[in-house]
Motif scaffolding. Structure first.
Motif, PDB file in Angstrom:
ATOM      1  N   THR A 152      -1.642  10.251   9.039  1.00 58.88           N
ATOM      2  CA  THR A 152      -1.710   8.992   9.467  1.00 58.88           C
ATOM      3  C   THR A 152      -2.215   8.003   8.379  1.00 58.88           C
ATOM      4  O   THR A 152      -1.387   6.621   8.406  1.00 58.88           O
ATOM      5  N   MET A 153      -3.018   8.399   7.708  1.00 54.44           N
ATOM      6  CA  MET A 153      -3.186   7.446   6.411  1.00 54.44           C
ATOM      7  C   MET A 153      -1.787   6.954   5.546  1.00 54.44           C
ATOM      8  O   MET A 153      -1.861   5.964   5.117  1.00 54.44           O
ATOM      9  N   ALA A 154      -1.196   7.922   5.542  1.00 57.27           N
ATOM     10  CA  ALA A 154      -0.190   8.030   4.361  1.00 57.27           C
ATOM     11  C   ALA A 154       0.871   7.020   5.122  1.00 57.27           C
ATOM     12  O   ALA A 154       1.412   6.150   4.350  1.00 57.27           O
ATOM     13  N   VAL A 155       1.017   7.115   6.625  1.00 54.17           N
ATOM     14  CA  VAL A 155       2.352   6.235   7.326  1.00 54.17           C
ATOM     15  C   VAL A 155       1.675   4.889   7.163  1.00 54.17           C
ATOM     16  O   VAL A 155       2.461   3.913   7.102  1.00 54.17           O
ATOM     17  N   LEU A 156       0.386   4.675   7.447  1.00 51.20           N
ATOM     18  CA  LEU A 156      -0.172   3.348   7.446  1.00 51.20           C
ATOM     19  C   LEU A 156      -0.194   2.484   6.205  1.00 51.20           C
ATOM     20  O   LEU A 156       0.317   1.333   6.129  1.00 51.20           O
ATOM     21  N   LEU A 157      -0.300   3.329   5.225  1.00 47.20           N
ATOM     22  CA  LEU A 157      -0.279   2.669   3.780  1.00 47.20           C
ATOM     23  C   LEU A 157       1.236   2.309   3.404  1.00 47.20           C
ATOM     24  O   LEU A 157       1.590   1.342   2.839  1.00 47.20           O
ATOM     25  N   MET A 158       2.204   3.331   3.917  1.00 45.29           N
ATOM     26  CA  MET A 158       3.601   2.986   3.561  1.00 45.29           C
ATOM     27  C   MET A 158       3.915   1.721   4.093  1.00 45.29           C
ATOM     28  O   MET A 158       4.526   0.996   3.671  1.00 45.29           O
ATOM     29  N   ALA A 161       0.055  -1.945  -6.746  1.00 47.66           N
ATOM     30  CA  ALA A 161      -0.281  -1.732  -5.342  1.00 47.66           C
ATOM     31  C   ALA A 161       0.914  -1.223  -4.644  1.00 47.66           C
ATOM     32  O   ALA A 161       0.556  -0.266  -3.644  1.00 47.66           O
ATOM     33  N   THR A 162       2.189  -1.623  -4.899  1.00 46.97           N
ATOM     34  CA  THR A 162       3.133  -1.027  -3.869  1.00 46.97           C
ATOM     35  C   THR A 162       3.250   0.467  -4.255  1.00 46.97           C
ATOM     36  O   THR A 162       3.374   1.102  -3.388  1.00 46.97           O
ATOM     37  N   SER A 163       3.264   0.997  -5.558  1.00 45.63           N
ATOM     38  CA  SER A 163       3.421   2.411  -5.834  1.00 45.63           C
ATOM     39  C   SER A 163       2.265   3.170  -5.287  1.00 45.63           C
ATOM     40  O   SER A 163       2.345   4.319  -4.923  1.00 45.63           O
ATOM     41  N   LEU A 164       1.047   2.423  -5.407  1.00 46.68           N
ATOM     42  CA  LEU A 164      -0.116   3.320  -4.743  1.00 46.68           C
ATOM     43  C   LEU A 164      -0.069   3.303  -3.394  1.00 46.68           C
ATOM     44  O   LEU A 164      -0.344   4.313  -2.803  1.00 46.68           O
ATOM     45  N   CYS A 165       0.348   2.606  -2.740  1.00 45.75           N
ATOM     46  CA  CYS A 165       0.556   2.710  -1.094  1.00 45.75           C
ATOM     47  C   CYS A 165       1.524   3.650  -0.745  1.00 45.75           C
ATOM     48  O   CYS A 165       1.494   4.268   0.233  1.00 45.75           O
ATOM     49  N   ALA A 177       1.894  -0.657   4.888  1.00 47.77           N
ATOM     50  CA  ALA A 177       1.044  -1.651   4.487  1.00 47.77           C
ATOM     51  C   ALA A 177       2.134  -2.124   3.191  1.00 47.77           C
ATOM     52  O   ALA A 177       1.612  -3.433   2.804  1.00 47.77           O
ATOM     53  N   ALA A 178       2.530  -1.470   2.570  1.00 47.97           N
ATOM     54  CA  ALA A 178       3.327  -1.910   1.317  1.00 47.97           C
ATOM     55  C   ALA A 178       4.225  -3.071   1.542  1.00 47.97           C
ATOM     56  O   ALA A 178       4.581  -3.640   0.488  1.00 47.97           O
ATOM     57  N   ALA A 179       4.709  -3.264   2.834  1.00 49.81           N
ATOM     58  CA  ALA A 179       5.414  -4.539   2.984  1.00 49.81           C
ATOM     59  C   ALA A 179       4.712  -5.569   2.884  1.00 49.81           C
ATOM     60  O   ALA A 179       5.321  -6.823   2.459  1.00 49.81           O
ATOM     61  N   LEU A 180       3.574  -5.704   3.063  1.00 51.89           N
ATOM     62  CA  LEU A 180       2.913  -7.041   2.904  1.00 51.89           C
ATOM     63  C   LEU A 180       2.002  -7.034   1.559  1.00 51.89           C
ATOM     64  O   LEU A 180       1.505  -8.240   1.313  1.00 51.89           O
ATOM     65  N   VAL A 181       2.243  -5.903   0.717  1.00 51.26           N
ATOM     66  CA  VAL A 181       1.294  -5.931  -0.387  1.00 51.26           C
ATOM     67  C   VAL A 181       1.987  -6.916  -1.437  1.00 51.26           C
ATOM     68  O   VAL A 181       1.313  -7.910  -2.072  1.00 51.26           O
ATOM     69  N   LYS A 182       3.287  -7.284  -1.433  1.00 52.65           N
ATOM     70  CA  LYS A 182       3.850  -8.113  -2.223  1.00 52.65           C
ATOM     71  C   LYS A 182       3.391  -9.592  -2.184  1.00 52.65           C
ATOM     72  O   LYS A 182       3.224 -10.273  -3.160  1.00 52.65           O
ATOM     73  N   LEU A 183       3.771 -10.052  -0.921  1.00 51.89           N
ATOM     74  CA  LEU A 183       3.200 -11.229  -0.430  1.00 51.89           C
ATOM     75  C   LEU A 183       1.854 -11.537  -0.663  1.00 51.89           C
ATOM     76  O   LEU A 183       1.294 -12.700  -1.397  1.00 51.89           O
ATOM     77  N   VAL A 184       0.875 -10.859  -0.305  1.00 50.28           N
ATOM     78  CA  VAL A 184      -0.498 -10.814  -0.490  1.00 50.28           C
ATOM     79  C   VAL A 184      -0.812 -10.928  -1.987  1.00 50.28           C
ATOM     80  O   VAL A 184      -1.460 -11.892  -2.560  1.00 50.28           O
ATOM     81  N   ALA A 185      -0.221 -10.119  -2.942  1.00 55.75           N
ATOM     82  CA  ALA A 185      -0.660 -10.266  -4.334  1.00 55.75           C
ATOM     83  C   ALA A 185      -0.167 -11.329  -4.916  1.00 55.75           C
ATOM     84  O   ALA A 185      -1.010 -11.872  -5.884  1.00 55.75           O
TER      85      ALA A 185
END
Length: 319
Positions: free
Chosen positions: A271-277, A242-246, A279-287
């Motif tokens: 805009t989508m690229a910046v938002l996903l970048m 998920a982190t690599s995809l974001c 969002a990667a900070a929360l992916v680890k905890l959510v996963a």
């Protein structure tokens, strides 16, 4: 903002990105080693009880310190002027001019993204899941998933090894093989304090007197796959994926902006690229919270300041 502040700001951003990727890659290798060779994993990463700085504590500290130094050296390119970094008034932020140093863009891409995720983490998880698949197919008649079976453990005397070998040839192997075989169930048996599954039917080539599944020094003769370890493997794999995809859309956008500045990508893509970048900070905890129920139990216990979790099984509490 002055140029020195912009360079330091860009250095911190690059350091955080590269260090995150390096730590996730290291975690992938550690999880793969746990499935491929549990005995070596126990010798390298075993944590001793008490406050002594030995064993796995030294290993983890050495890895984190080494990665911090390595990522710091790679990220220092923004401090020594090899890559122009300026204050962009339109964006009210500091930005690196990769258009003037495309080689530096390729170097940053390799160390911050390609090598950690594609070359290190992805093959490590592939090897780990292949080992899990093969171990599950070769699981014992009792249903336990055996990752490794050692004829002797480190530190055994020569006489004890000879005794095990003699006992092996005196055993009734046909009677053992006649049992119905079924796939492993990932934690069907009882969990010990360290998460290992206990055997109900001992194999004839193992001495039950000296067999200790709770020893933390890598001297187990049978290494089973506990359910918490498998949950940690799945959570780590989903986190890295998920982190690599974001981060991937932002990598693509940065390459387009740098190599074709006159034909930039559409604004919605940026805009989508910046938002996903971000969002990667929360992916680890959510996963981890979604994929690892043992982590959820421990987090809930910590948040409530409770020593025991009411209504949870022994496996959840011990994990």
């Amino acid at each position: 903002m002055p140029g020195a502040v912009c360079r330091f700001h860009s250095f911190l951003l690059t350091l955080g990105q590269s260090l995150t990727a390096a730590l996730l890659a290291t975690l992938a290798v550690e999880r793969a080693l746990r499935l491929v060779s549990p005995s070596h994993h126990a010798l390298v990463f075993a944590f001793t009880t008490g406050g002594k700085f030995t064993g796995g504590k030294k290993t983890v500290a050495f890895l984190i310190a080494g990665e911090l130094v390595f990522c710091g050296v790679v990220s220092s390119i923004h401090l020594y002027g090899t890559l122009p970094v300026d204050w962009v008034s339109e964006q009210r932020s500091c930005g690196a001019r990769f258009t003037e140093s495309l080689q530096m863009l390729d170097l940053t891409f390799c160390f911050d993204y390609a090598i950690p995720y594609w070359i290190v983490a992805l093959p490590a998880f592939v090897v780990a899941f292949v080992k899990f698949y093969l171990a599950r197919r070769k699981s014992s008649p009792g249903g336990e998933i055996i990752l490794e079976r050692n004829s002797y453990a480190p530190g055994d005397a020569y006489s004890s090894r000879i005794a095990k070998l003699q006992q092996k040839f005196r055993s009734n192997k046909p009677a053992l093989q006649a049992k119905s075989r079924r796939l492993g169930t990932l934690g069907k048996r009882v969990y010990t304090t360290k998460g290992y599954t206990e055997l109900e039917d001992w194999d004839s080539d193992i001495e039950t007197e000296s067999n200790n599944l709770d020893s933390g020094d890598g001297r187990q003769r049978i290494h089973l796959l506990p359910r918490p370890e498998y949950a940690a493997l799945v959570a780590s794999a989903i986190t890295v994926l998920a982190t690599s995809l974001c981060w991937f859309p932002w990598i693509v956008a940065r390459f387009i902006w740098s190599r074709t500045p006159r034909d930039p990508p559409p604004s919605w893509f940026g805009t989508m690229a910046v938002l996903l970048m971000h969002a990667a900070a929360l992916v680890k905890l959510v996963a981890i919270l979604i994929c690892n129920p043992y982590f959820r139990s421990a987090a809930w216990k910590t948040a409530c300041c409770r020593r025991k979790v009411s209504g949870s099984s022994q496996a959840f509490s011990e994990a």
